[in-house]
Design a protein around this motif. Sequence first.
Motif, PDB file in Angstrom:
ATOM      1  N   LEU A 179       0.916  -1.441  -0.378  1.00  0.00           N
ATOM      2  CA  LEU A 179      -0.201   0.186   0.349  1.00  0.00           C
ATOM      3  C   LEU A 179       0.715   1.850  -0.083  1.00  0.00           C
ATOM      4  O   LEU A 179       0.419   2.372  -0.097  1.00  0.00           O
ATOM      5  CB  LEU A 179      -0.756   0.012   1.184  1.00  0.00           C
ATOM      6  N   ASP A 180       2.027   0.899   0.448  1.00  0.00           N
ATOM      7  CA  ASP A 180       2.812   2.265   0.580  1.00  0.00           C
ATOM      8  C   ASP A 180       3.605   2.932  -0.656  1.00  0.00           C
ATOM      9  O   ASP A 180       3.855   4.087  -0.967  1.00  0.00           O
ATOM     10  CB  ASP A 180       3.988   1.544   2.046  1.00  0.00           C
TER      11      ASP A 180
ATOM     12  N   HIS B 211       0.487   4.033  -2.782  1.00  0.00           N
ATOM     13  CA  HIS B 211       0.771   5.346  -2.675  1.00  0.00           C
ATOM     14  C   HIS B 211       1.304   6.118  -2.897  1.00  0.00           C
ATOM     15  O   HIS B 211       1.637   7.534  -3.342  1.00  0.00           O
ATOM     16  CB  HIS B 211       0.835   5.846  -1.010  1.00  0.00           C
TER      17      HIS B 211
ATOM     18  N   ARG C 192       1.155   6.940  -6.456  1.00  0.00           N
ATOM     19  CA  ARG C 192      -0.007   7.888  -6.682  1.00  0.00           C
ATOM     20  C   ARG C 192       0.356   8.859  -6.839  1.00  0.00           C
ATOM     21  O   ARG C 192      -0.020  10.013  -8.107  1.00  0.00           O
ATOM     22  CB  ARG C 192      -1.262   7.130  -5.617  1.00  0.00           C
TER      23      ARG C 192
ATOM     24  N   LYS D 226      -8.863  -3.596   0.089  1.00  0.00           N
ATOM     25  CA  LYS D 226      -9.393  -2.655   0.697  1.00  0.00           C
ATOM     26  C   LYS D 226      -8.734  -1.652   0.641  1.00  0.00           C
ATOM     27  O   LYS D 226      -9.427  -0.126   0.096  1.00  0.00           O
ATOM     28  CB  LYS D 226     -10.097  -2.980   1.515  1.00  0.00           C
ATOM     29  N   GLY D 227      -7.135  -1.865   0.865  1.00  0.00           N
ATOM     30  CA  GLY D 227      -6.633  -0.763   1.097  1.00  0.00           C
ATOM     31  C   GLY D 227      -6.190   0.478   0.015  1.00  0.00           C
ATOM     32  O   GLY D 227      -6.649   1.580  -0.576  1.00  0.00           O
TER      33      GLY D 227
ATOM     34  N   THR E 222      -8.404   0.538  -3.113  1.00  0.00           N
ATOM     35  CA  THR E 222      -9.953   0.560  -3.093  1.00  0.00           C
ATOM     36  C   THR E 222     -10.091   2.086  -3.084  1.00  0.00           C
ATOM     37  O   THR E 222     -10.866   3.113  -3.623  1.00  0.00           O
ATOM     38  CB  THR E 222     -11.174   0.178  -3.274  1.00  0.00           C
ATOM     39  N   HIS E 223      -9.534   2.093  -1.312  1.00  0.00           N
ATOM     40  CA  HIS E 223      -9.567   3.551  -0.907  1.00  0.00           C
ATOM     41  C   HIS E 223      -9.200   4.831  -1.390  1.00  0.00           C
ATOM     42  O   HIS E 223      -8.926   5.816  -1.773  1.00  0.00           O
ATOM     43  CB  HIS E 223      -9.210   4.088  -0.200  1.00  0.00           C
ATOM     44  N   GLN E 224      -7.775   4.272  -2.352  1.00  0.00           N
ATOM     45  CA  GLN E 224      -6.900   5.444  -2.792  1.00  0.00           C
ATOM     46  C   GLN E 224      -6.944   5.493  -4.685  1.00  0.00           C
ATOM     47  O   GLN E 224      -6.837   6.745  -4.558  1.00  0.00           O
ATOM     48  CB  GLN E 224      -5.950   4.298  -2.834  1.00  0.00           C
TER      49      GLN E 224
ATOM     50  N   ARG F 101     -15.628   6.371  -8.332  1.00  0.00           N
ATOM     51  CA  ARG F 101     -14.999   6.802  -6.647  1.00  0.00           C
ATOM     52  C   ARG F 101     -14.673   8.044  -6.719  1.00  0.00           C
ATOM     53  O   ARG F 101     -14.111   8.841  -5.740  1.00  0.00           O
ATOM     54  CB  ARG F 101     -13.699   5.428  -6.256  1.00  0.00           C
ATOM     55  N   ARG F 102     -14.873   8.932  -7.831  1.00  0.00           N
ATOM     56  CA  ARG F 102     -14.186  10.713  -7.856  1.00  0.00           C
ATOM     57  C   ARG F 102     -15.382  10.971  -7.350  1.00  0.00           C
ATOM     58  O   ARG F 102     -16.959  10.547  -7.513  1.00  0.00           O
ATOM     59  CB  ARG F 102     -13.854  11.100  -8.858  1.00  0.00           C
TER      60      ARG F 102
ATOM     61  N   PRO G 100     -22.702   6.059 -10.133  1.00  0.00           N
ATOM     62  CA  PRO G 100     -21.633   5.474  -9.569  1.00  0.00           C
ATOM     63  C   PRO G 100     -20.736   3.668  -9.207  1.00  0.00           C
ATOM     64  O   PRO G 100     -20.026   3.726  -9.616  1.00  0.00           O
ATOM     65  CB  PRO G 100     -21.738   5.443  -7.970  1.00  0.00           C
TER      66      PRO G 100
ATOM     67  N   THR H 149     -15.067   1.085   1.920  1.00  0.00           N
ATOM     68  CA  THR H 149     -15.459   1.017   0.550  1.00  0.00           C
ATOM     69  C   THR H 149     -16.526   0.796   0.014  1.00  0.00           C
ATOM     70  O   THR H 149     -16.351   1.307  -1.651  1.00  0.00           O
ATOM     71  CB  THR H 149     -14.308  -0.349   0.201  1.00  0.00           C
TER      72      THR H 149
ATOM     73  N   TYR I 182       1.358  13.891   1.513  1.00  0.00           N
ATOM     74  CA  TYR I 182       0.703  12.978   0.607  1.00  0.00           C
ATOM     75  C   TYR I 182       1.966  12.951  -0.317  1.00  0.00           C
ATOM     76  O   TYR I 182       1.966  11.628  -0.081  1.00  0.00           O
ATOM     77  CB  TYR I 182      -0.173  14.040  -0.143  1.00  0.00           C
TER      78      TYR I 182
ATOM     79  N   ARG J   2      -2.007   2.843  10.196  1.00  0.00           N
ATOM     80  CA  ARG J   2      -1.362   1.575   9.587  1.00  0.00           C
ATOM     81  C   ARG J   2       0.477   1.719  10.103  1.00  0.00           C
ATOM     82  O   ARG J   2       0.858   0.573   9.589  1.00  0.00           O
ATOM     83  CB  ARG J   2      -0.981   1.865   7.994  1.00  0.00           C
TER      84      ARG J   2
ATOM     85  N   MET K 194     -10.348  -1.116   7.473  1.00  0.00           N
ATOM     86  CA  MET K 194      -9.004  -1.375   6.865  1.00  0.00           C
ATOM     87  C   MET K 194      -8.719  -2.006   8.635  1.00  0.00           C
ATOM     88  O   MET K 194      -7.009  -2.129   8.494  1.00  0.00           O
ATOM     89  CB  MET K 194      -8.238  -0.246   6.264  1.00  0.00           C
TER      90      MET K 194
END
Lengths: 270, 296
Positions: free
Chosen positions: A160-161, A164, A167, A203-204, A206-208, A235-236, A245, B21, B73, B120, B151
């Motif tokens: 996930l890092d 991120h 992104r 899940k992680g 999807t949140h991003q 998701r925007r 959606p 989610t 960020y 996290r 999460m």
Amino acid sequence: MFTELNSILNTNPDSITPGEFILISDRQSDASFLIHHFLSFYLKARCKVCFLGLVQSFNHYHAVSQRLGVSLLQAKEKGQLVFLEGLSESLSVLIPQEDNAGSQAMDFLRDPAAGLKSLYEFVRSSLNSPDGAEDWGPPVLLVDDLSVLLSLGVSVGAVLDFSHYCRATVCSQLKGSMVMLTRCEGEEEEDEGDDEGSERLLKGLTHQCSLTLHVQGLPTGYCREIHGQVEVCWRRRPVAGQYTPKKLFQYKVHDKGASFFAPGTSSAVL
Amino acid sequence: MLTELLHGADTGGFLVIQDSTSCSGRHLLESFISAALNREEAVHVLGFDVSEEELTGGLKGSAIERLHFHNAYTDPLGWTDQPSLTLHQFCSEELSHLLKPTSHSKSTILVIDSLSWILRHVNPPAVCKTLHQLRKGGAVRAIIALLHADMHQRGTVGSVCHLASSVIKVAPGMKGDETVAKITKRSKSGKVVQDEEIFSIKEDLSVTVHSKRSQPGLKQTETEEQEADPTANLTFNLRLSDTEREAKEKLALPFVFSKEKKSALLHSGPGSGRILYEPDANDDYDQEDPDDDLDV
């Protein structure tokens, strides 16, 4: 490149939405046809593409792309495509040979606890470097697939890092796009207590992300004419009044493409 | 209750927006930011999840000057050379140092986007301690945090929510752009109020509350039952008037065997036909068993 999917997602190679993070996920099904779609799509759009192919060899991707009308070999030679072949790279890390130093990208194999900083550095340098001769469009990062990293001993948090940082660099800083594939093995579980790694990763991510394409088999079982269903989820923030959606499509993968249709409107049914 | 929370959370408040989610709580968070800016308050955002452009995209007007985005960020872990804000700075001393530039501490709101990112990497007790110190330290008037509840383990979510003075859980609504908010509010006296509201967010980030449901689910089923009355619009009559009932009772039904019917059948009147049978000489007529020839 599947033109039907382009019209569903309201894009075409001439006008790409900048800063998109598209998450492709599958559950008990195979979504790799979408990876091939996006690979040929962005190559046709003249984007600078960095492809982390961790599951298949270069020849496999090349063969499939040729059917879709794109030559990966040529794109690689022109400098449009940077391809990381995970299979051979990891081999050169695990069985070091003197003449082949191997890139730093797969350094996490030596110490999975250290995180994916080296892989991120590889992505950043390959998308950042000005390649002189040709001027390519916005950079694109494609990953097939992220859940392989979990099998290689990387923790969910580290993946996930990594996503991120990618992104932040690709989508926000360079105004490019990102497409990532992740797989879930088991059935969908309601119990939140003991999440499997791939579930937490999904899940992680999807949140991003800004758009998810979730591929599933048909709930009613195997069918020769319909290969499965895709759930498209934006998701925007919705654009002026258009609030859609979620959409569900059934699909069939052909030899050179795929067709998408509303549930129940397969040509075999009607 | 949602509008109440939007129009000025109480001093020292800590509001948690829980999402999953299936329903993003970011729009609601942006509405809270916009509402605070409209109240002439200074808003400090610790941005882990999204970039500044993405977060401030919906905000318009001069109020944006009072929004201070602390960029965690682009480089929260210090992987590149020039990190602006990293996770290590998530402790009360560093944060109160960050918040100092704005002089009016009475009206400073700290927005954490999102708490999940911090949870996290930092262990939950340390996060809770920092949050508690921030609340009591007086550097900020209120804290608003977004938390992706699915999460984390349930215990982690629980311990963070115990710290909070209000918790808003968002879930997808029945219709397109509607969202259901389950609100739990703890007042200082210790009273806990729970409420469930349906709301939607317009493009200018204003929140419209559609209905308030104090007892979730109950009212809706009642109205549904009323609607589902099958005798409402019938093309025929289900009930009888007195005269109709009399007429109905008078009518003899065909299967009722009355005396008149019996006599009419037994003594048939003149002119009706009858069967005469004279046995033939060859007939083997058995007196004792006349039905012998019937194969029964």
